[in-house]
Design a protein around this motif. Sequence first.
Motif, PDB file in Angstrom:
ATOM      1  N   TRP A 182       0.864  -1.179   0.000  1.00  0.00           N
ATOM      2  CA  TRP A 182       0.000   0.000   0.000  1.00  0.00           C
ATOM      3  C   TRP A 182       0.898   1.226   0.000  1.00  0.00           C
ATOM      4  O   TRP A 182       1.729   1.403   0.887  1.00  0.00           O
ATOM      5  N   LEU A 183       0.711   2.045  -1.011  1.00  0.00           N
ATOM      6  CA  LEU A 183       1.551   3.218  -1.215  1.00  0.00           C
ATOM      7  C   LEU A 183       0.673   4.464  -1.224  1.00  0.00           C
ATOM      8  O   LEU A 183      -0.319   4.522  -1.946  1.00  0.00           O
ATOM      9  N   GLU A 184       1.023   5.435  -0.395  1.00  0.00           N
ATOM     10  CA  GLU A 184       0.322   6.718  -0.399  1.00  0.00           C
ATOM     11  C   GLU A 184       1.094   7.683  -1.287  1.00  0.00           C
ATOM     12  O   GLU A 184       2.305   7.846  -1.113  1.00  0.00           O
ATOM     13  N   ILE A 185       0.379   8.289  -2.229  1.00  0.00           N
ATOM     14  CA  ILE A 185       1.002   9.250  -3.137  1.00  0.00           C
ATOM     15  C   ILE A 185       0.175  10.528  -3.109  1.00  0.00           C
ATOM     16  O   ILE A 185      -1.025  10.509  -3.366  1.00  0.00           O
ATOM     17  N   GLY A 186       0.823  11.626  -2.788  1.00  0.00           N
ATOM     18  CA  GLY A 186       0.140  12.911  -2.741  1.00  0.00           C
ATOM     19  C   GLY A 186      -0.227  13.411  -4.127  1.00  0.00           C
ATOM     20  O   GLY A 186       0.521  13.225  -5.092  1.00  0.00           O
ATOM     21  N   GLN A 187      -1.364  14.051  -4.205  1.00  0.00           N
ATOM     22  CA  GLN A 187      -1.872  14.595  -5.460  1.00  0.00           C
ATOM     23  C   GLN A 187      -0.915  15.618  -6.067  1.00  0.00           C
ATOM     24  O   GLN A 187      -0.859  15.782  -7.281  1.00  0.00           O
ATOM     25  N   LEU A 188      -0.128  16.283  -5.237  1.00  0.00           N
ATOM     26  CA  LEU A 188       0.792  17.317  -5.712  1.00  0.00           C
ATOM     27  C   LEU A 188       2.236  16.825  -5.810  1.00  0.00           C
ATOM     28  O   LEU A 188       3.150  17.619  -5.998  1.00  0.00           O
ATOM     29  N   SER A 189       2.447  15.521  -5.691  1.00  0.00           N
ATOM     30  CA  SER A 189       3.805  14.971  -5.652  1.00  0.00           C
ATOM     31  C   SER A 189       4.481  14.908  -7.016  1.00  0.00           C
ATOM     32  O   SER A 189       5.700  14.765  -7.091  1.00  0.00           O
ATOM     33  N   GLY A 190       3.713  14.964  -8.076  1.00  0.00           N
ATOM     34  CA  GLY A 190       4.291  14.836  -9.407  1.00  0.00           C
ATOM     35  C   GLY A 190       4.504  13.393  -9.827  1.00  0.00           C
ATOM     36  O   GLY A 190       5.090  13.128 -10.877  1.00  0.00           O
ATOM     37  N   VAL A 191       4.031  12.450  -9.028  1.00  0.00           N
ATOM     38  CA  VAL A 191       4.170  11.029  -9.343  1.00  0.00           C
ATOM     39  C   VAL A 191       2.920  10.578 -10.092  1.00  0.00           C
ATOM     40  O   VAL A 191       1.800  10.787  -9.626  1.00  0.00           O
ATOM     41  N   GLU A 192       3.129   9.961 -11.243  1.00  0.00           N
ATOM     42  CA  GLU A 192       2.021   9.424 -12.032  1.00  0.00           C
ATOM     43  C   GLU A 192       1.735   7.998 -11.557  1.00  0.00           C
ATOM     44  O   GLU A 192       2.599   7.123 -11.688  1.00  0.00           O
ATOM     45  N   PRO A 193       0.554   7.745 -11.001  1.00  0.00           N
ATOM     46  CA  PRO A 193       0.258   6.408 -10.476  1.00  0.00           C
ATOM     47  C   PRO A 193       0.429   5.280 -11.498  1.00  0.00           C
ATOM     48  O   PRO A 193       0.972   4.223 -11.164  1.00  0.00           O
ATOM     49  N   GLU A 194      -0.008   5.496 -12.733  1.00  0.00           N
ATOM     50  CA  GLU A 194       0.117   4.442 -13.750  1.00  0.00           C
ATOM     51  C   GLU A 194       1.584   4.129 -14.040  1.00  0.00           C
ATOM     52  O   GLU A 194       1.966   2.969 -14.189  1.00  0.00           O
ATOM     53  N   ALA A 195       2.397   5.169 -14.114  1.00  0.00           N
ATOM     54  CA  ALA A 195       3.830   4.973 -14.345  1.00  0.00           C
ATOM     55  C   ALA A 195       4.469   4.272 -13.149  1.00  0.00           C
ATOM     56  O   ALA A 195       5.359   3.432 -13.311  1.00  0.00           O
ATOM     57  N   MET A 196       4.002   4.597 -11.954  1.00  0.00           N
ATOM     58  CA  MET A 196       4.541   3.966 -10.750  1.00  0.00           C
ATOM     59  C   MET A 196       4.242   2.471 -10.746  1.00  0.00           C
ATOM     60  O   MET A 196       5.113   1.656 -10.412  1.00  0.00           O
ATOM     61  N   VAL A 197       3.034   2.095 -11.127  1.00  0.00           N
ATOM     62  CA  VAL A 197       2.671   0.674 -11.197  1.00  0.00           C
ATOM     63  C   VAL A 197       3.558  -0.043 -12.209  1.00  0.00           C
ATOM     64  O   VAL A 197       4.092  -1.123 -11.934  1.00  0.00           O
TER      65      VAL A 197
END
Length: 113
Positions: free
Chosen positions: A30-45
């Motif tokens: 389970w990973l928490e990613i902030g909306q303003l972090s600049g991390v793209e969830p799809e790319a992270m997966v």
Amino acid sequence: MHEMSLAEGVLQLIEDAARKDHFAKVTTVWLEIGQLSGVEPEAMVFCFDAVTRDSVAQGARLEIMTLPGTAWCMACAETVPMAEVFGQCPQCGGYQLQVTGGTEMRVKELEVE
């Protein structure tokens, strides 16, 4: 694509925990990613799947929880929701904002065997 280095960092945390807590396999992260972090969830997966091959986390499901962006508006003197880092206050339209949440990324929990 900075998500690759972030995924490598997550894997390092998992491997450190596996050595410390003596588990052999991770089934869910389970990973928490902030909306303003600049991390793209799809790319992270995608990157997580790539870097975890031949590791204790191979095949693990990555569950991403998005944390909302928030900021302190100096004009309104209150916390307001933020959709983008350099956006304006949704209440007064001002730009004197200090981001207070939504820039983080952290491993919240691991499910292990």
